[in-house]
Structures are given as structure tokens and as C-alpha cells.
Design an enzyme around this catalytic site. Structure first.
Site, PDB file in Angstrom:
ATOM      1  N   LYS A  80      11.755  -8.366 -14.438  1.00 15.09           N
ATOM      2  CA  LYS A  80      11.331  -6.969 -14.270  1.00 15.09           C
ATOM      3  C   LYS A  80      11.560  -6.637 -12.801  1.00 15.09           C
ATOM      4  O   LYS A  80      10.736  -6.924 -11.940  1.00 15.09           O
ATOM      5  CB  LYS A  80       9.851  -6.834 -14.640  1.00 15.09           C
ATOM      6  CG  LYS A  80       9.407  -5.468 -15.104  1.00 15.09           C
ATOM      7  CD  LYS A  80       9.644  -4.341 -14.123  1.00 15.09           C
ATOM      8  CE  LYS A  80       8.673  -4.288 -12.973  1.00 15.09           C
ATOM      9  NZ  LYS A  80       9.054  -3.298 -11.933  1.00 15.09           N
ATOM     10  N   SER A 106       3.655  -6.998  -2.854  1.00  9.02           N
ATOM     11  CA  SER A 106       2.556  -6.792  -1.908  1.00  9.02           C
ATOM     12  C   SER A 106       1.313  -7.585  -2.343  1.00  9.02           C
ATOM     13  O   SER A 106       1.153  -7.907  -3.530  1.00  9.02           O
ATOM     14  CB  SER A 106       2.233  -5.300  -1.816  1.00  9.02           C
ATOM     15  OG  SER A 106       1.881  -4.828  -3.096  1.00  9.02           O
ATOM     16  N   CYS A 139       9.824  -9.809   4.235  1.00 14.31           N
ATOM     17  CA  CYS A 139       8.515 -10.461   4.277  1.00 14.31           C
ATOM     18  C   CYS A 139       8.467 -11.484   5.407  1.00 14.31           C
ATOM     19  O   CYS A 139       7.409 -11.951   5.779  1.00 14.31           O
ATOM     20  CB  CYS A 139       8.236 -11.145   2.953  1.00 14.31           C
ATOM     21  SG  CYS A 139       9.448 -12.403   2.614  1.00 14.31           S
TER      22      CYS A 139
HETATM   23  P1  NAD Z   1       5.086  -3.957  -4.747  1.00 12.93           P
HETATM   24  O1  NAD Z   1       3.929  -4.888  -4.787  1.00 12.93           O
HETATM   25  O2  NAD Z   1       4.825  -2.487  -4.656  1.00 12.93           O
HETATM   26  O3  NAD Z   1       6.004  -4.146  -6.059  1.00 12.93           O
HETATM   27  C1  NAD Z   1       6.446  -5.422  -6.475  1.00 12.93           C
HETATM   28  C2  NAD Z   1       6.665  -5.407  -7.988  1.00 12.93           C
HETATM   29  O4  NAD Z   1       5.420  -5.153  -8.628  1.00 12.93           O
HETATM   30  C3  NAD Z   1       7.630  -4.324  -8.462  1.00 12.93           C
HETATM   31  O5  NAD Z   1       8.446  -4.843  -9.483  1.00 12.93           O
HETATM   32  C4  NAD Z   1       6.707  -3.250  -8.999  1.00 12.93           C
HETATM   33  O6  NAD Z   1       7.280  -2.484 -10.035  1.00 12.93           O
HETATM   34  C5  NAD Z   1       5.523  -4.051  -9.508  1.00 12.93           C
HETATM   35  N1  NAD Z   1       4.261  -3.289  -9.445  1.00 12.93           N
HETATM   36  C6  NAD Z   1       3.917  -2.350  -8.531  1.00 12.93           C
HETATM   37  N2  NAD Z   1       2.681  -1.899  -8.791  1.00 12.93           N
HETATM   38  C7  NAD Z   1       2.233  -2.568  -9.877  1.00 12.93           C
HETATM   39  C8  NAD Z   1       1.002  -2.530 -10.610  1.00 12.93           C
HETATM   40  N3  NAD Z   1       0.002  -1.721 -10.277  1.00 12.93           N
HETATM   41  N4  NAD Z   1       0.885  -3.358 -11.666  1.00 12.93           N
HETATM   42  C9  NAD Z   1       1.886  -4.200 -12.005  1.00 12.93           C
HETATM   43  N5  NAD Z   1       3.064  -4.264 -11.350  1.00 12.93           N
HETATM   44  C10 NAD Z   1       3.233  -3.459 -10.286  1.00 12.93           C
HETATM   45  O7  NAD Z   1       6.020  -4.445  -3.537  1.00 12.93           O
HETATM   46  P2  NAD Z   1       7.309  -3.749  -2.936  1.00 12.93           P
HETATM   47  O8  NAD Z   1       6.900  -2.526  -2.179  1.00 12.93           O
HETATM   48  O9  NAD Z   1       8.364  -3.620  -3.964  1.00 12.93           O
HETATM   49  O10 NAD Z   1       7.797  -4.888  -1.913  1.00 12.93           O
HETATM   50  C11 NAD Z   1       7.287  -5.022  -0.605  1.00 12.93           C
HETATM   51  C12 NAD Z   1       6.186  -6.053  -0.536  1.00 12.93           C
HETATM   52  O11 NAD Z   1       6.668  -7.298  -1.031  1.00 12.93           O
HETATM   53  C13 NAD Z   1       5.727  -6.334   0.885  1.00 12.93           C
HETATM   54  O12 NAD Z   1       4.332  -6.454   0.887  1.00 12.93           O
HETATM   55  C14 NAD Z   1       6.375  -7.671   1.224  1.00 12.93           C
HETATM   56  O13 NAD Z   1       5.719  -8.436   2.200  1.00 12.93           O
HETATM   57  C15 NAD Z   1       6.342  -8.337  -0.096  1.00 12.93           C
HETATM   58  N6  NAD Z   1       7.328  -9.415  -0.174  1.00 12.93           N
HETATM   59  C16 NAD Z   1       6.849 -10.682  -0.060  1.00 12.93           C
HETATM   60  C17 NAD Z   1       7.737 -11.744  -0.089  1.00 12.93           C
HETATM   61  C18 NAD Z   1       7.244 -13.155   0.041  1.00 12.93           C
HETATM   62  O14 NAD Z   1       8.040 -14.051  -0.112  1.00 12.93           O
HETATM   63  N7  NAD Z   1       5.977 -13.393   0.311  1.00 12.93           N
HETATM   64  C19 NAD Z   1       9.110 -11.501  -0.251  1.00 12.93           C
HETATM   65  C20 NAD Z   1       9.554 -10.196  -0.382  1.00 12.93           C
HETATM   66  C21 NAD Z   1       8.637  -9.151  -0.337  1.00 12.93           C
END
Ligand code: NAD
Length: 503
Positions: free
Chosen positions: A173, A226, A281
Site C-alpha cells: 500500500k 510518521s 528520515c
Molecule cells: P505518513 O505517516 O503520513 O504516511 C505513511 C503511510 O501511512 C502512507 O502510506 C499513508 O497512506 C498511511 N497513512 C497515513 N495516515 C494513516 C492513518 N491515519 N491510518 C492508516 N494509514 C495511514 O508519512 P509520510 O508523510 O508519507 O512520510 C513522512 C514520514 O515518514 C516522516 O515522519 C519520516 O520521518 C518518516 N519516514 C521514516 C523512515 C524510517 O526509516 N524511520 C523512512 C522514511 C520516512
């Protein structure tokens, strides 16, 4: 308007859903496509396909599964330019950075090519008289991956190459902000010889994710995104009996010691803070500088370098910029609000990226490189993940204070130290509370054959992604203890009611 569809059982499939999400080119601010947000029935269709495909894929020999990975690797190389263009167009990152992320994902595919060796298990002969013991590392079943916008190729490839090579089937997804790359990866896997149903893509939002988190046929969930969502994913998947690894947000610090090579450190900090517009990240967002003299030197050098940075679209024929736009208008506003809060709470704004405008791309979501000095730990810009091209400088008196700051922060993804002193560097790597550590290396992202993951609220679950942890995450261990009748003496057939011990 082109619609990005699902990929189920080897084919692109339209969803019945009437909910759509717009996809923008962040450099122009124009909508380029839309993606269908799947409903429960379509996610279940993907789970059905993956469950059906599992029976024969799990029994396919590891060597044959590895050969599919070899083919996939070759196709990724052939399609590198196409993938990088799609990523740059939907995410906004510059072309060479997009090539870099596909390459880092491809390295996990290379690692997965060694699966016959990695999945061998262990064997001990004669653990007791005439008794041998061996372990099997068996696939789990249908696994799901939920991925963020910032690495539309690399993060999915942290997960599915190992899941597939170890004999699982997979449902991805991707982020609804840049989902097109996932569809290309799915088609390349099919071209590489992967049977239908083994890899599926469902596009969507929380509605689709919730099905993956609760359906009893899903065995394991990998999430990257996140921290608030990671916590939700981890608690919901765990409550439904699934194995889960959920990687969250970050606030990566580096310590700059007075004995460091300041020019080398400045170059490293520039790339790590502002590369990919800070939407990594592992981006460096806090430089903790020991001593005012060193801090002044760093600020002066950063200011000079920022003045020459080229900010613009990620893809312009012939020339390449250093930094592209951020992902959306909302995200740009959020970053600008953080910069304002830094100013309001008493930090010194050295360079302000808020009024960044790129000629010919006035509607793009550009934020220029922003440098904030005299940041203190109480400030919002220090405490929260900004995920934009904003570097905070915190001035401290000594190494111990710098280390304590990092160790107190709620996030613990990566950290780095710049020093010429081996003892300080060694002490730092032992004492710092982060999962990935750089010694004069600003972005210490582990290679595919090591594992990637942070500490504290940057990860939920015991196993990191890729490397040996990845293989463990996608397999379950079975240990077989065997005795063959021909070698068993008659008296050993007698029942025993005490805990078995070997002699
Ligand atoms: P996000 O958390 O908004 O979304 C990530 C995924 O979760 C997406 O596929 C999204 O559709 C889904 N999602 C969003 N809200 C949801 C909900 N309420 N319920 C279920 N699924 C949901 O993150 P983003 O904005 O796409 O990416 C940026 C974030 O990712 C930053 O915080 C970054 O630090 C983090 N990140 C972390 C790593 C790591 O290795 N730790 C790597 C890359 C990105």
C-alpha cells in the site's frame, strides 16, 4: 486525467471506489494524475490473490525464487531512467537523487538474490545419542507493506524483495501522494517471472490500511512513516496477532567537535540537511556545535554555501538543481509555520527559505535552505520533526552536553559526530542512543546486508528492516529434533514423563 489503479493478481485493476486523491507535480503545483482510494472489497480481492498464490510460491525452491530476483535486478537497471523520472515528477526530488534511491533499493534486491544461503537454517548432528537437530526458516504467508511518500522506490524495496525471496506473498500500500512507482515495480516483477498474485499493489488511505491491519489472513505488517501513524499501525496490527515492524519519524543530530575538519564537516552537513529538501528520515536537522568559535565558523561557511545553492525543479533537461520542492502546498505551509515559531521563540534566523520563488515555477512548493542559529531544546523547531530544508544549530560547551541532548530526544533514528579524535568517536558510538551512527559520515544509512532502524520513538517492534533482521522478520523458525528408528535401542522406546534431556 490518468488514474493510478491497483495491481492485483498480475494485472492493473480499476477500483469500484468513488474516492480519489489528487497527485501533483510539486515543482509546478499542477495536478498530473489521480489515484483511486480502494475500499474493503478490493483489498480483500488482493488478499485472496496473495493467499492463493502463497501455496505454490512457498514451495518454489529458494534458488528459483532467487532467479526471479536476479531478473528483477536486471530490469531495474534497464528501467532506472524511467523510474527516476516518475519519482522526480511525483515526489519532486532531483533526478540524481531519484537514481540514488532506486540504487539503494536495488541493493536490497541484490541481497535477496542470496536467499538460498540466507535461509539455510542451522543443523547440529548428535545433539543426543542418535539424535540430530535442524532448523527451518519458513515463510509466514501473506505480508503487507505500508510506505511513505519520501522514498517511493527504496522503502518498498526495503521490504518486498526479502519477503518474496523467502517465500511469502505481498501486498504493498504505497503513499497516495506518489503511487505510480509501485505500479511500475509490480509490472517489472511480473516481467521478471514472478507468478501472478505473489505481489500486489492496493492504493488507498486509512480505509485500505485498516483492512490490512485487521484481516486474519495477513501475517505480518511492515510500516514506514510518521511516528503517530507508526504507533497506530503497531498497536492495531499487534492486537490482531500480526508480526509488525513500524518505523517512525526522526530528528537526527550531529555533533561538531572543535577538532573536526570544518570544511569537510560543512560540506557533509549541507548535503545531509538540504538534500531531498530535508524530506529524508535520515536528514540532519540539528547540528550541535561544541564551542562558540566553532559555531561561528560553521555558520559563516554554511551561509556562503547556501547562497550558491540551486533550488528548482528536479527534472530539467541538461541542468540539475541541488534541491527540489517539498511534497505539497500543505507541507510547505507547515514548514513555514515551524520557521516562524523558531523566530517567535527567540532563535536567530540566519537564512530564511520561506520566500523562495523559482522563475517559471512560481506555483511550485519550494522552500529555500533555512538556517536557524541559537536554537535551544525548549523550542518547537528543536523538539519536533520538521521534514523540510531547515537546519537548527544548537550551541553547547562540551561533548557531554551535546551527547545528553541527543540521548534525551524522543527520536533516536540516526546521529553523527565530526571529530579527528578516535577516543571521542569511539565513546560516542558506544554511548549514543540512536540506531544508526556516523563517524565523520553525515547520513549513516546501513547497506542492504546490514539492517536499518532507529531507537526510541523512531521504531516500534524488535526487528529492523533488511539485512539479517529482514530475513528473520519474514520467516518463522521451526526446529526439528529427529531420531531414526533403526538406530534406536529398544529400551529408549519407553515413555518418559520428565522434561527431556539429551545424553
Ligand atoms: P505518513 O505517516 O503520513 O504516511 C505513511 C503511510 O501511512 C502512507 O502510506 C499513508 O497512506 C498511511 N497513512 C497515513 N495516515 C494513516 C492513518 N491515519 N491510518 C492508516 N494509514 C495511514 O508519512 P509520510 O508523510 O508519507 O512520510 C513522512 C514520514 O515518514 C516522516 O515522519 C519520516 O520521518 C518518516 N519516514 C521514516 C523512515 C524510517 O526509516 N524511520 C523512512 C522514511 C520516512
Amino acid at each position: 486525467m490518468e488514474t493510478v489503479l491497483n495491481f492485483i493478481n498480475g494485472q492493473r485493476k480499476t477500483s469500484q471506489s468513488e474516492r480519489f486523491s489528487a497527485i501533483y507535480n510539486p515543482a509546478t503545483g499542477e495536478q498530473t494524475r489521480q489515484v483511486q482510494l480502494s475500499q474493503k472489497e478490493e483489498v480483500e480481492e488482493a488478499i485472496n490473490a496473495a493467499e492463493k498464490a502463497f501455496a505454490s510460491w512457498a514451495k518454489t525452491s529458494p534458488l528459483k525464487r532467487a532467479r526471479v530476483m536476479f531478473q528483477f535486478k536486471a530490469l531495474l537497471e534497464q528501467n532506472m531512467d524511467r523510474l527516476a523520472r516518475v519519482i522526480s515528477n511525483e515526489h519532486g526530488k532531483v533526478y540524481s537523487d531519484a537514481v540514488g534511491e532506486v540504487t539503494r533499493g536495488l541493493e536490497v534486491v541484490e541481497f535477496a538474490c542470496g536467499i538460498p544461503h540466507l535461509q539455510k537454517g542451522e543443523h547440529s548432528a548428535n545433539v543426543g545419542t542418535h539424535v540430530d537437530s535442524h532448523s527451518l526458516m519458513q515463510p509466514l504467508g501473506v505480508c503487507a507493506g505500508i510506505t511513505p511518500f519520501n522514498f517511493p522506490a527504496m522503502v518498498p524495496m526495503w521490504m518486498f524483495p526479502i519477503a518474496l525471496a523467502t517465500g511469502n506473498t505481498f501486498i504493498l500500500k504505497p503513499s497516495e501522494k506518489d503511487p505510480s512507482t509501485a505500479l511500475i515495480l509490480a509490472e517489472l516483477l511480473t516481467e521478471a517471472g514472478l507468478p501472478d498474485g505473489v505481489f500486489n499493489v492496493v492504493n488507498g488511505d486509512k480505509e485500505a490500511v485498516d483492512v490490512l491491519l485487521t484481516d486474519p489472513r495477513i501475517q505480518a505488517v511492515s510500516f514506514v512513516g510518521s511516528t503517530p501513524i507508526a504507533e497506530y499501525i503497531y498497536s492495531t496490527a499487534s492486537a490482531h496477532g500480526k508480526r509488525c515492524q513500524a518505523l517512525g519519524g526522526a530528528k537526527n543530530h550531529c555533533i561538531l567537535m572543535p577538532d573536526a575538519d570544518i570544511d569537510m564537516a560543512t560540506n557533509a552537513i549541507m548535503g545531509a540537511a538540504f538534500g531531498a529538501a530535508g524530506e529524508r528520515c535520515m536528514a540532519l536537522s540539528v547540528a550541535v556545535v561544541v564551542g562558540d568559535e566553532t559555531a561561528d565558523q560553521l555558520i559563516e561557511r554554511l551561509q556562503q554555501k547556501i547562497a550558491t545553492m540551486r533550488v528548482g525543479p528536479g527534472m530539467v533537461d541538461g541542468t540539475e538543481n541541488d534541491m527540489g520542492p517539498v511534497i505539497s502546498a500543505q507541507h510547505k505551509q507547515k514548514i513555514c509555520d515551524y520557521i516562524q515559531s523558531g523566530q517567535d521563540q527567540g532563535a536567530t534566523l540566519i537564512t530564511d527559505g520561506r520566500d523562495c520563488s523559482v522563475e517559471g515555477y512560481e506555483a511550485g512548493y519550494f522552500v529555500g535552505p533555512t538556517l536557524i542559529d541559537h536554537v535551544s531544546p525548549e523550542m518547537t523547531v528543536y523538539q519536533e520533526e520538521i521534514f523540510g530544508p531547515v537546519l537548527c544549530v544548537v550551541r553547547v560547551e562540551n561533548y557531554q552536553t551535546a551527547l545528553a541532548l541527543i540521548n534525551r530526544h524522543e527520536y533516536g533514528n540516526g546521529s553523527a559526530i565530526f571529530t579527528r579524535d578516535g577516543e571521542t568517536a569511539r565513546q560516542f558510538s558506544e554511548e549514543v542512543h540512536t540506531g544508526m551512527v556516523g563517524i565523520n559520515v553525515p547520513i549513516p544509512v546501513p547497506m542492504a546486508f546490514h539492517s536499518f532502524g532507529g531507537w526510541k520513538r523512531s521504531i516500534f517492534g524488535p526487528l529492523n528492516v533488511h539485512g539479517q533482521d529482514g530475513v528473520r522478520f519474514y520467516t518463522r523458525m521451526k526446529t526439528v529434533t529427529s531420531r531414526w528408528p533403526a538406530s534406536v535401542r529398544l529400551e529408549q522406546h519407553a515413555s518418559s514423563f520428565s522434561m527431556p534431556t539429551m545424553d
